[in-house]
Design a protein around this motif. Sequence first.
Motif, short mmCIF file in Angstrom:
data_model
loop_
_atom_site.label_atom_id
_atom_site.label_comp_id
_atom_site.label_asym_id
_atom_site.label_seq_id
_atom_site.Cartn_x
_atom_site.Cartn_y
_atom_site.Cartn_z
N ASP A 154 -21.95 -11.28 20.32
CA ASP A 154 -21.39 -11.28 21.79
C ASP A 154 -22.20 -11.96 22.62
N ASN A 155 -23.62 -11.67 22.58
CA ASN A 155 -24.52 -12.53 23.28
C ASN A 155 -24.78 -14.17 22.98
N GLY A 156 -24.06 -14.55 21.97
CA GLY A 156 -24.09 -16.10 21.83
C GLY A 156 -25.29 -16.43 20.85
N THR A 157 -25.96 -15.53 20.11
CA THR A 157 -26.82 -15.82 19.18
C THR A 157 -26.21 -15.81 17.88
N ASN A 158 -26.88 -16.11 16.88
CA ASN A 158 -26.51 -16.19 15.32
C ASN A 158 -26.74 -15.17 14.88
N GLY A 159 -25.92 -14.39 14.09
CA GLY A 159 -25.93 -13.22 13.36
C GLY A 159 -25.29 -13.50 11.90
N ALA A 160 -25.15 -12.33 11.42
CA ALA A 160 -24.50 -12.42 9.86
C ALA A 160 -23.49 -11.27 9.74
N ALA A 161 -22.52 -11.78 9.06
CA ALA A 161 -21.51 -10.60 8.83
C ALA A 161 -21.21 -10.82 7.33
N TYR A 162 -20.66 -9.63 6.51
CA TYR A 162 -20.71 -9.45 5.25
C TYR A 162 -19.05 -9.53 4.87
N LYS A 163 -18.78 -10.11 3.81
CA LYS A 163 -17.39 -10.21 3.32
C LYS A 163 -17.15 -9.63 1.92
N PHE A 164 -16.18 -8.83 1.73
CA PHE A 164 -16.04 -8.17 0.59
C PHE A 164 -14.38 -7.92 0.29
N ASN A 165 -14.27 -8.00 -1.02
CA ASN A 165 -12.89 -8.00 -1.46
C ASN A 165 -12.71 -7.32 -2.94
N LEU A 166 -11.58 -6.72 -3.08
CA LEU A 166 -11.33 -6.18 -4.40
C LEU A 166 -9.83 -6.57 -4.60
N SER A 167 -9.33 -6.84 -5.82
CA SER A 167 -8.20 -7.08 -6.53
C SER A 167 -7.85 -6.38 -7.54
N ALA A 168 -6.49 -5.98 -7.71
CA ALA A 168 -5.69 -5.44 -9.07
C ALA A 168 -4.43 -5.87 -9.14
N ASP A 169 -4.08 -5.66 -10.26
CA ASP A 169 -2.81 -6.06 -10.81
C ASP A 169 -1.60 -5.61 -9.64
N SER A 170 -0.54 -6.48 -9.45
CA SER A 170 0.05 -5.94 -8.32
C SER A 170 0.95 -4.82 -8.61
N GLY A 171 1.16 -3.91 -7.43
CA GLY A 171 2.21 -2.69 -7.51
C GLY A 171 3.34 -3.05 -7.72
N THR A 172 4.54 -2.20 -7.39
CA THR A 172 6.02 -2.52 -7.59
C THR A 172 6.44 -2.20 -6.07
N ASP A 173 6.29 -1.29 -5.43
CA ASP A 173 6.91 -0.76 -4.13
C ASP A 173 6.12 -1.23 -3.15
N HIS A 174 6.11 -2.72 -2.82
CA HIS A 174 5.21 -3.34 -1.83
C HIS A 174 5.36 -2.87 -0.39
N GLU A 175 6.75 -2.59 0.13
CA GLU A 175 6.87 -1.94 1.45
C GLU A 175 6.01 -0.81 1.50
N GLU A 176 6.23 0.35 0.53
CA GLU A 176 5.72 1.41 0.67
C GLU A 176 4.10 1.30 0.63
N ASN A 177 3.56 0.50 -0.05
CA ASN A 177 2.10 0.55 -0.11
C ASN A 177 1.60 -0.25 1.13
N ALA A 178 2.37 -0.97 1.73
CA ALA A 178 1.91 -1.81 2.92
C ALA A 178 1.74 -0.56 3.96
N ARG A 179 3.04 0.26 4.26
CA ARG A 179 3.06 1.15 5.09
C ARG A 179 1.78 2.36 4.90
N ARG A 180 1.46 2.65 3.75
CA ARG A 180 0.14 3.16 3.29
C ARG A 180 -1.18 2.67 4.08
#
Length: 198
Positions: free
Chosen positions: A82-108
């Motif tokens: 926010d003060n304009g100086t350089n910083g660092a951020a971390y990115k992380f992700n996890l993946s799994a085989d797709s579920g079936t009830d996409h709408e319900e999972n998104a709601r959760r």
Amino acid sequence: MRRNTPPPLRQFFHRPVTTVAAAIAFLLVAGCAGPTKQEPVMDAVGHRDVVVDFVVDTTEQLELDGWEARHGTANSERCTMDNGTNGAAYKFNLSADSGTDHEENARRIVDYWDSLGMDTRVGDHGGYPVVYGTGGPVQRATFDTMAAGDTYRVVAVSHCAPGDTAKLKTEFDEQRKDGERFPGDEYVPEENISDKYR
């Protein structure tokens, strides 16, 4: 005949009022004095642990097994604070085989992220919703029900914090060579861990 309240009882009723008045006066004076101590700013490594926990906790809202960090453990990237100086951020992700009830999972996921104080919105992709979240414990996050390879994916980026990305990566490599393990390692497939770190 009207009876007067005995002195001890009168003092009993009077004392709490005096105590409350004194407490209010103290708070007013303390408030006028301004903050006496500022909370320490969490560094980038601290935010790394937060973003890993956030992604793991998000996957636990779904009744799916087999989550993997197919792109490795959390990695740092350059960002601007926010003060304009350089910083660092971390990115992380996890993946799994797709579920079936996409709408319900998104709601959760929406319900869970809302409970964390995040701002959420859902993109409609023909029955395969994508949930976007900002704020709260992380800078931004995505839950994708139509990720590559017919998978679900949760990805998040931590808040930008003090830290030098190049130095953090060098320190990470040195610590890894010394046998240190990091948050999220348990989700990295064995074949994705470089031989030089074994």
